[in-house]
Design a protein around this motif. Structure first.
Motif, mmCIF file in Angstrom:
data_model
loop_
_atom_site.group_PDB
_atom_site.id
_atom_site.type_symbol
_atom_site.label_atom_id
_atom_site.label_comp_id
_atom_site.label_asym_id
_atom_site.label_seq_id
_atom_site.Cartn_x
_atom_site.Cartn_y
_atom_site.Cartn_z
ATOM 1 N N GLN B 200 -7.369 -7.087 -5.397
ATOM 2 C CA GLN B 200 -6.430 -8.293 -5.987
ATOM 3 C C GLN B 200 -7.235 -9.400 -5.976
ATOM 4 O OE1 GLN B 200 -3.744 -7.573 -2.497
ATOM 5 N NE2 GLN B 200 -2.373 -8.200 -3.799
ATOM 6 N N ALA B 201 -6.690 -10.121 -6.944
ATOM 7 C CA ALA B 201 -7.468 -11.403 -7.382
ATOM 8 C C ALA B 201 -7.238 -12.309 -6.185
ATOM 9 C CB ALA B 201 -6.811 -11.876 -8.494
ATOM 10 N N SER B 202 -6.167 -12.294 -5.242
ATOM 11 C CA SER B 202 -5.741 -13.211 -4.303
ATOM 12 C C SER B 202 -6.472 -12.941 -3.001
ATOM 13 C CB SER B 202 -4.194 -12.972 -3.954
ATOM 14 O OG SER B 202 -3.824 -11.664 -3.816
ATOM 15 N N ARG B 224 -4.359 1.967 -10.772
ATOM 16 C CA ARG B 224 -4.379 2.221 -12.148
ATOM 17 C C ARG B 224 -4.013 1.266 -13.200
ATOM 18 N NH1 ARG B 224 -2.118 8.353 -13.326
ATOM 19 N NH2 ARG B 224 -0.444 7.276 -12.171
ATOM 20 N N GLU B 225 -2.721 0.624 -12.582
ATOM 21 C CA GLU B 225 -2.140 -0.307 -13.424
ATOM 22 C C GLU B 225 -1.605 -1.542 -12.678
ATOM 23 O OE1 GLU B 225 1.906 2.256 -14.288
ATOM 24 O OE2 GLU B 225 0.353 1.873 -15.822
ATOM 25 N N GLY B 226 -1.358 -2.677 -13.207
ATOM 26 C CA GLY B 226 -0.695 -3.764 -12.572
ATOM 27 C C GLY B 226 0.724 -3.383 -12.266
ATOM 28 N N GLN B 607 -2.481 -9.488 -10.835
ATOM 29 C CA GLN B 607 -3.681 -9.833 -11.331
ATOM 30 C C GLN B 607 -4.987 -9.247 -10.320
ATOM 31 O OE1 GLN B 607 -4.029 -14.074 -11.884
ATOM 32 N NE2 GLN B 607 -1.862 -14.281 -11.559
ATOM 33 N N THR B 608 -5.726 -8.916 -11.095
ATOM 34 C CA THR B 608 -7.041 -8.175 -10.206
ATOM 35 C C THR B 608 -8.267 -8.804 -10.612
ATOM 36 O OG1 THR B 608 -7.057 -6.341 -11.926
ATOM 37 C CG2 THR B 608 -6.039 -5.861 -10.037
ATOM 38 N N VAL B 609 -9.221 -8.688 -10.031
ATOM 39 C CA VAL B 609 -10.573 -9.167 -10.453
ATOM 40 C C VAL B 609 -11.651 -8.040 -10.875
ATOM 41 C CG1 VAL B 609 -10.863 -11.057 -8.759
ATOM 42 C CG2 VAL B 609 -11.652 -8.919 -7.994
ATOM 43 N N ASP B 610 -12.497 -8.247 -11.660
ATOM 44 C CA ASP B 610 -13.273 -7.484 -12.183
ATOM 45 C C ASP B 610 -14.227 -6.938 -11.123
ATOM 46 O OD1 ASP B 610 -14.926 -5.693 -13.529
ATOM 47 O OD2 ASP B 610 -15.489 -6.939 -15.104
#
Lengths: 295, 664
Positions: B200-202, B224-226, B607-610
């Motif tokens: 998670q980006a957060s 797998r997906e948001g 939102q996720t981070v790479d």
């Protein structure tokens, strides 16, 4: 006419049936009558046609003295000339004519030749027969007797396919043997170059022969059978061509159609009668064509 | 690149690849002979078409051979292995699996949760280890909880634990997890760290795991997906003029799509709903009017209608009752203290609380009045009281240093010590500003004149010209300030007239004046309300002596024991994992409530981070969606199947075109 005895190419039952085509040879000669064949050529005969003034060089015996007595002028009497029909049959006996079964092309052509010879002699006309491959193999000069017919039939029975076809050579070779004007009937498969065939016929056309070409073909030659991958061996040359029949069927059909079209075009141009016969049809049909052919 | 074949027994079948060639050669060498009358036309056709047919024939042969090769290769089961094997290929390994068990891992991703997917991958990793290898699982929630104190060879137990484990409704504490790895690392070579998370980006935006360079780190994305999610982000209340309260809810839409959600409010018997339309990535709000009970604390619950991620759909708010304003009085000026006490006792909405002068912690009052402050008494407690939002009323003691009081109240000092001016006749009073809100009650005259009294003593020492954020309410006719206040964020009052007699305090207007002053100084928010998030311990202070063993906290899931903390009267539970309202009970009776919220960082499931962008001091092997791709290799049969199908299709097209051109 006496019976010819039992021959393979002219069976008794065929003779009866062929008899009904007695006018077929007439169509062939188209005016060259002898006896029952009425010729438009004027000559010595018993049937009066017309008078013409005497000119120097005419036979004085032909002057009609009765007319001279009445008119004090010399006239000659013209009579219809009764001619004998000369029919020259040239039968292609090359190896390619061995193609096909029940009958082969050679057998088919032999049947027709025998029947034609019979009809011609039955009509008190004369017929000659030449067998050829790359050269003139055998030739029987004109004759009109039963014995002549019997010899022709025997020869046909003994005839076997030979080597390659050589039209130019054969027609050149036959020219001094084929005497007097008449009909020239050639039976062959005509698978050579069309121009080559018709060029060789020029000499006969020039001599006033009526030329009849009967092209004898097996159905497999008209439509290539699907035999899978095959090695096609030329019966005359022995040349082999390997191809998948299905893959070249279409192209072969097109090429064969083009060949036939070229033959017909050249025949039309030279006023030569060309008739194609398939070996899966009866040779009597060729007589039908002749009888029905418009004058 | 390394390719190995999993089914080498099929190797002899590779000879099948020669089948098309053999068929081709066999068919070519034995065509069926056909005696033909003349091949003149045929040879022309073959000569004409062979230029095209021959290459095409070879092409078909190649395609058919390729088709056989692909099929046979498929049967050999080739597997692609990474050219860079994982650590310790030939030595004993130490493997740490950091498995995210935070609330976001409870999100449904297809037929299973992200956590289930992550646990399955962790199990794959453990299954792939050899007999000598040691492993440990570190559960990453609000705390980093290792399964073993140090890596162990008992991987079977670890795998069993994975089957029984589940996510918790907590935020992930990744720094703690990496610290735990560093603590447990016995070796740096041959050490692997597998980080299984939904990234998670957060949670991950600021994370920079510091690991030794030799440690190999592998990031495994369990999501797998948001998932487009909406969260009830905040809940606030404010007083309305008519005695009711306005509850305002703020909802955040993390989805990339606009949504229409329904908000449900429940407060005592009151149930209401509102529809809320939210744009992509936007925040919206809705308000409700409720009648708050005056006698007891009220629990307000707001909930969103159910969605794919219901954990963060509910939020609670405690509304304190309209209780009396607790005012504590202390100080060494007993006369003034008594006057204040006497006046305040006359005000019914004020509860007087006596305060011990030696007190070191702030009292549980809203306003603390100190009469005669010497600058030392309960100084720390006064500071802490101010910080916690309490209001001070201070009367300085004459002769004591000014600095202590001015520092506490933020006033500029003029003198070093407080000076008293005495006027036996008494100073006449006057209101400096007729528009002063505190004196507004006296405008009608029914409550008298606030400046009607007289005072004998007056304390001074402040440079009022520089005290810009203070307002002088009353002063002498000679412009000596007597009472000044500071309202706003840190409320306070400076009382500069010691009450030696009843010349002023005995007048009828004194009580309403004091009442209005204290009303203006009351804290706007209840000081006691304290909220927590899941994963935290609930902490509460009790003013009276209580025994920890007699305390317990009843939560939405179960009862939690309480332990005493170091410090005066503070108690705490173990970390709680369920959001909701928790009730503190002492000897079985309710003594207060605490609200626990869902951690806000866990709600953004979109939102996720790479993981490639995460800076790791260790050696990052990369991001693998499938652990088996590294351990067991990537099976290549699907690619071979696709190749075989493509070749078969191409072969059909070439044959069809050939036949079409041949006129078949």
């Amino acid at each position: 006419m006496t019976a010819t005895g039992a021959h393979s190419y002219l069976r008794p039952e065929d003779m009866r049936r062929v008899a009904s085509y007695e006018f077929a040879p007439k169509a062939l000669v188209e005016g060259y009558f002898s006896g029952r064949h009425r010729s438009l050529d004027r000559g010595s005969s018993t049937e009066f046609r017309d008078y013409r003034p005497y000119t120097q060089g005419d036979d004085p015996q032909r002057i009609d003295w009765r007319v001279f007595a009445r008119t004090d002028r010399h006239y000659l009497r013209n009579y219809h000339q009764e001619t004998s029909m000369n029919c020259h049959i040239l039968l292609d006996s090359s190896a390619s004519m061995a193609f096909g079964r029940d009958p082969s092309k050679l057998q088919y052509a032999s049947f027709f030749s025998a029947a034609l010879a019979y009809l011609v002699i039955r009509g008190k006309d004369r017929v000659s027969l030449g067998l050829f491959d790359e050269g003139l193999r055998d030739f029987f000069p004109l004759g009109s007797t039963s014995k002549h017919l019997s010899r022709i039939l025997t020869t046909l029975e003994q005839n076997r396919p030979g080597s390659q076809t050589g039209f130019a050579q054969v027609l050149k070779q036959a020219a001094p043997l084929i005497k007097g004007r008449g009909s020239l009937v050639i039976l062959s498969d005509f698978l050579e170059e069309p121009a080559e065939v018709f060029d060789a016929l020029g000499i006969y056309l020039h001599r006033g022969f009526r030329v009849y070409l009967f092209q004898i073909l097996d159905p497999q030659e008209l439509q290539l059978p699907d035999r899978g991958l095959s090695s096609f061996r030329d019966l005359e040359t022995g040349q082999q061509v390997v191809a998948h029949a299905r893959e070249i069927q279409g192209a072969y059909d097109e090429a064969m159609t083009a060949h036939q079209r070229a033959l017909r075009a050249l025949a039309r141009r030279r006023q030569i009668h060309l008739q194609t016969a398939r070996t899966d049809t009866h040779y009597f049909q060729l007589f039908d064509v002749l009888v029905q052919r418009p004058r | 690149m390394n390719v190995i074949f999993a089914n080498l027994a099929m190797l002899p079948w590779t000879l099948l690849a020669a089948t098309p060639l053999l068929v081709h050669l066999f068919a070519r060498s034995r065509p069926r002979p056909f005696e033909f009358s003349s091949v003149r036309l045929l040879s022309e056709i073959v000569r004409r078409t062979s230029r095209l047919q021959r290459p095409r024939s070879w092409l078909i042969l190649i395609l058919r051979t390729l088709l056989f090769l692909a099929i046979v290769a498929m049967m050999l089961r080739p597997v692609w292995m990474s050219s860079e094997p994982l650590a310790g290929f030939d030595q004993r390994k130490q493997v740490f699996i950091l498995l995210d068990r935070s609330a976001s891992m409870a999100a449904q991703d297809g037929s299973r949760t992200r956590f289930a997917a992550g646990a399955a991958r962790a199990s794959e990793i453990l299954a792939g280890l050899s007999g000598e290898d040691q492993a440990n699982i570190i559960w990453v929630g609000a705390q980093a909880e290792p399964e073993f104190p140090s890596p162990s060879g008992n991987r079977k137990l670890l795998r069993e634990t994975l089957v029984q484990a589940g996510p918790k409704l907590e935020a992930a504490n990744w720094p703690a997890a990496f610290n735990e790895v560093r603590r447990q690392l016995k070796q740096t070579t041959g050490a692997e760290v597998h980080v299984i998370s939904d990234f998670q980006a957060s949670n991950w935006a600021e994370i920079e795991p510091a690991l030794p360079e030799q440690v190999e780190v592998l990031f495994i994305n369990a999501a797998r997906e948001g998932l487009g999610n909406q969260v009830l982000q905040s809940l606030t209340s404010s007083e309305s003029g008519d005695g009711s309260r306005e509850i305002t809810a703020e909802v955040r839409n993390y989805s990339e799509e606009p949504v229409l959600r329904t908000l449900f409010l429940r407060a005592n018997e009151q149930v209401e709903s509102r529809q809320l339309r939210l744009g992509p990535g936007s925040t919206g709000g809705a308000s409700f009017q409720i009648q708050a009970g005056a006698e007891q604390e009220m629990v307000v619950e707001l909930a969103l209608d159910d969605d794919a991620y219901p954990m963060d759909n509910t939020r609670h708010l405690l509304l304190a009752p309209e209780e009396a304003l607790r005012v504590g009085i202390s100080g060494m000026d007993e006369l003034t203290r008594r006057q204040w006490e006497r006046a305040l006792q006359a005000i019914e909405w004020i509860e007087l609380v006596p305060i011990d002068p030696a007190r070191k912690t702030p009292p549980a009052v809203a306003i603390w009045m100190v009469a005669g402050w010497d600058g030392e008494e309960s100084l720390e407690a006064l500071r802490e009281f101010q910080k916690s939002g309490g209001s001070l009323v201070l009367l300085p003691e004459t002769g004591t240093p000014v600095e202590a009081a001015t520092q506490l109240l933020g006033l500029p000092a003029k003198e070093t010590a407080w000076q008293t001016r005495r006027n036996p006749q008494g100073f006449n009073l006057v209101a400096r500003d007729p528009e002063e809100p505190i004196l507004a009650i006296f405008e009608g005259g029914e409550f008298g004149d606030p400046a009607g009294g007289r005072v004998a003593d007056l304390v001074g020492g402040v440079d009022w010209e520089k005290a810009t954020d203070w307002r002088v309410i009353l002063e002498t006719t000679t412009a000596q300030p007597l009472l000044a206040v500071r309202t706003g964020q840190d409320k306070a009052a400076l009382w500069l007239a010691p009450l030696r007699d009843a010349a002023w305090s005995g007048r009828p207007e004194f009580v309403p004046l004091l009442g209005e002053l204290l009303f203006a100084l009351r804290p706007e928010r209840p000081v006691a309300q304290q909220t927590f998030i899941t994963g935290q311990r609930l902490v509460r202070r009790f003013d009276r002596p209580v025994l920890a063993e007699e305390l317990e906290v009843a939560g939405p899931d179960r009862n939690h024991p309480v332990t005493a903390l170091a410090g005066e009267g503070q108690f705490a539970t173990e970390p709680v994992s369920q959001p909701g309202v928790y009730e503190w009970r002492y000897r079985g009776s309710p003594v207060g409530r605490s609200v626990v919220h869902f951690p806000e960082t866990e709600s953004d499931l979109e939102q996720t981070v790479d993981p490639n962008a995460i800076l790791v001091a260790g050696k990052v092997l990369g991001v693998e969606d499938s652990v088996s791709a590294l351990r067991e290799g990537q099976p290549l049969w699907p690619w071979l199947l696709a190749l075989a199908m493509a070749v078969a299709l191409t072969e059909s097209l070439v044959v069809w075109r050939t036949q079409r051109e041949a006129g078949v």
